[in-house]
Design an enzyme around this catalytic site. Structure first.
Site, mmCIF file in Angstrom:
data_model
loop_
_atom_site.group_PDB
_atom_site.id
_atom_site.type_symbol
_atom_site.label_atom_id
_atom_site.label_comp_id
_atom_site.label_asym_id
_atom_site.label_seq_id
_atom_site.Cartn_x
_atom_site.Cartn_y
_atom_site.Cartn_z
ATOM 1 N N SER A 17 0.821 -1.217 0.000
ATOM 2 C CA SER A 17 0.000 0.000 0.000
ATOM 3 C C SER A 17 0.850 1.259 0.000
ATOM 4 O O SER A 17 0.489 2.275 -0.611
ATOM 5 C CB SER A 17 -0.945 0.004 1.204
ATOM 6 O OG SER A 17 -0.217 -0.055 2.423
ATOM 7 N N GLY A 18 1.999 1.223 0.664
ATOM 8 C CA GLY A 18 2.881 2.375 0.693
ATOM 9 C C GLY A 18 3.455 2.682 -0.676
ATOM 10 O O GLY A 18 3.487 3.833 -1.115
ATOM 11 N N LYS A 19 3.910 1.655 -1.380
ATOM 12 C CA LYS A 19 4.464 1.853 -2.715
ATOM 13 C C LYS A 19 3.387 2.334 -3.681
ATOM 14 O O LYS A 19 3.623 3.236 -4.496
ATOM 15 C CB LYS A 19 5.092 0.557 -3.223
ATOM 16 C CG LYS A 19 6.387 0.167 -2.551
ATOM 17 C CD LYS A 19 6.993 -1.054 -3.208
ATOM 18 C CE LYS A 19 8.305 -1.446 -2.547
ATOM 19 N NZ LYS A 19 8.923 -2.614 -3.208
ATOM 20 N N ASP A 63 12.635 -2.853 -7.375
ATOM 21 C CA ASP A 63 13.323 -3.467 -6.255
ATOM 22 C C ASP A 63 14.087 -2.346 -5.590
ATOM 23 O O ASP A 63 14.783 -1.565 -6.256
ATOM 24 C CB ASP A 63 14.259 -4.589 -6.683
ATOM 25 C CG ASP A 63 14.576 -5.516 -5.516
ATOM 26 O OD1 ASP A 63 13.637 -5.966 -4.847
ATOM 27 O OD2 ASP A 63 15.772 -5.786 -5.259
#
Length: 207
Positions: A12-14, A72
């Site tokens: 959710s943060g990304k 990544d």
């Protein structure tokens, strides 16, 4: 009609980070369809780029004719020889303190605890670190391009701030006198490793 890009993450943060930046470019960001049910590929690369490329190629197979982004990213601490690096999300798991990061909602907390323990007694002047992100864009199993972003900082001795995720509460930005967790999301993405990588990728992406 806005361009749509699919991202190979359910973090959710990304997702919030990407969507915040994408608004400026009138781009819609969504997870790869059915991502939660797709078995994850093995991330056994020794560099961020290797892992990002592996994920982008793999997940693009589940979204035919669409551009799929995979990132990544992680933290490199000079005093630890660049660790945790590609193992950033699994730092505590590698130390035997948690299960896999996908199964433990407190993984970020444990990762921060392990890092602070390893840096115990190291003075501020020697706690330099950087966030690094590599983004890869693929379509139908072929890599279109990759991009990279970094941001320099210092690891604090204790967390500060309530925003962000990962190592943000202990990643201090001296020029701003704030941690990543202190920043408003729009400000954060404009200077973060992920934001810089995303901006570079969009500037070169032919769609």
């Amino acid at each position: 009609m806005a361009l749509r890009l699919f991202v190979a993450t359910t973090n959710s943060g990304k997702l919030a980070d990407f969507r915040e930046a994408a608004e400026e470019y009138q781009i819609d960001i969504d997870p790869v369809p059915g991502l939660a049910t797709i078995p994850a590929p093995e991330e056994d690369g020794t560099t961020f780029e290797e892992n990002a490329v592996t994920k982008a190629i793999y997940y693009s197979g589940f979204a035919p004719n669409q551009i799929v982004l995979a990132d990544d990213s992680g933290l490199e601490v000079d005093a630890l020889g660049g660790a945790p690096g590609v193992r950033s999300a699994r730092f505590a798991a590698d130390a035997g303190l948690t299960d896999s990061p996908d199964a433990n909602d407190n993984t970020d907390v444990w990762n921060n605890i392990v890092l602070l323990q390893k840096l115990d007694g190291i003075p501020a002047a020697e706690r330099m670190a950087r966030y690094r992100c590599v983004l890869a864009a693929a379509r139908d199993g072929e890599i279109l391009l990759t991009s990279e972003g970094t941001v320099e900082g210092v690891i604090l001795e204790a967390p500060h701030g309530t925003g962000g995720f990962g190592y943000d509460p202990i990643f201090y930005l001296p020029n701003l006198d704030q941690t990543m967790a202190d920043l408003d999301i729009s400000v954060k993405f404009g200077l973060s490793h992920r934001g810089l990588a995303f901006a570079d990728l969009l500037s070169r992406l032919a769609v």
